[in-house]
Design an enzyme around this catalytic site. Structure first.
Site, short mmCIF file in Angstrom:
data_model
loop_
_atom_site.label_atom_id
_atom_site.label_comp_id
_atom_site.label_asym_id
_atom_site.label_seq_id
_atom_site.Cartn_x
_atom_site.Cartn_y
_atom_site.Cartn_z
N LYS A 148 3.84 14.74 -4.19
CA LYS A 148 2.49 14.24 -4.51
C LYS A 148 1.60 14.44 -3.29
O LYS A 148 1.93 13.98 -2.18
CB LYS A 148 2.58 12.76 -4.89
CG LYS A 148 1.51 12.30 -5.86
CD LYS A 148 1.87 10.93 -6.40
CE LYS A 148 0.76 10.37 -7.26
NZ LYS A 148 1.03 8.99 -7.65
O1 G3P Z 1 -0.26 6.24 -9.11
C1 G3P Z 1 -1.63 6.47 -9.08
C2 G3P Z 1 -2.44 5.55 -9.99
O2 G3P Z 1 -1.81 5.47 -11.23
C3 G3P Z 1 -2.82 4.24 -9.38
O3 G3P Z 1 -3.42 3.38 -10.31
O4 G3P Z 1 -4.07 1.06 -10.90
O5 G3P Z 1 -3.89 1.71 -8.46
O6 G3P Z 1 -5.76 2.57 -9.88
P1 G3P Z 1 -4.34 2.11 -9.87
#
Ligand code: G3P
Length: 216
Positions: free
Chosen positions: A83
């Protein structure tokens, strides 16, 4: 559409694997920090549990550092997807690692033009963050529609991985738009099973079954 679970919590991953509908896992530095455990321990347990793609994120922001970390992560198992952030260095690392046969997931995507850069660099996955766009009153799912259309227009092989999912409606919308993958927090994945009519119907079936002669 594939389902990935967006967590570094091994207990959550184990439960999702047991459901038989899980295709992969995504992690990020925040999710790893939430576990309070060493990254080395967490990732090795995840790689033992999951056969499908497991995204592990680089934390060095230089091109050389990303290449070194990316190669080290990829060497941990055939399931590893490296990633990378959507920066100039991240896109250059994506191109280089792709040329070496390493799968990549370009993360922190907030515009269709950024997604175009990732596709041109040969990313395996692009991760647009729908919830964080909604949080600032922008249209997260509108971005997914744009990327799906642009990738179709040019036949890009990069898969659209809908990230920052906050609720089941995001998943429904992603599926209607033809996104390839949704990465979903465990709690939201669990919510997908629920419908009050399923519970009521099942309750009634069991009550009626008890009336059948010979049944307990
Ligand atoms: O893994 C990346 C993403 O899914 C993070 O989500 O909830 O931290 O905006 P969030």
């Amino acid at each position: 559409m594939k389902f990935f679970v967006d967590t570094a919590d091994v207990a959550e991953i184990r439960r999702a694997v047991a459901w038989g509908i899980l295709d992969g896992v995504t992690t990020n530095p925040t999710l790893v920090a939430k576990t309070g455990r060493r990254f080395e321990d967490v990732r090795s347990e995840i790689l033992q549990l999951v056969q499908g793609p497991v995204s592990l994120e680089v934390t060095d922001m230089t091109l050389e550092g990303m290449l070194t970390q990316g190669r080290q992560l990829a060497a941990l198992g055939k399931q590893v997807v490296v990633k990378l952030p959507l920066t100039r260095e991240g896109i250059a690392a994506c191109k280089q690692l792709t040329d070496e046969g390493i799968r990549t997931n370009v993360t922190l995507c907030f515009s269709a033009n950024q997604a175009l850069l990732a596709a041109k660099a040969g990313a395996t996955y692009i991760s647009p963050f729908v919830g964080r766009l909604d949080d600032i009153s922008q249209d997260g799912m509108g971005l997914i529609a744009d990327i799906v259309q642009i990738y179709k227009n040019y036949g890009f092989a990069t898969q659209v991985l809908v990230a920052s999912v906050r609720h089941p409606t995001h998943i429904l919308q992603a599926a209607k738009l033809g996104a390839h993958v949704c990465t979903v927090p465990y709690k939201v994945l669990d919510q997908l099973f629920n419908h009050p009519l399923t519970d009521l119907g099942n309750e009634q079936f069991l009550k009626d079954w008890a009336k059948v002669p010979g049944q307990a």
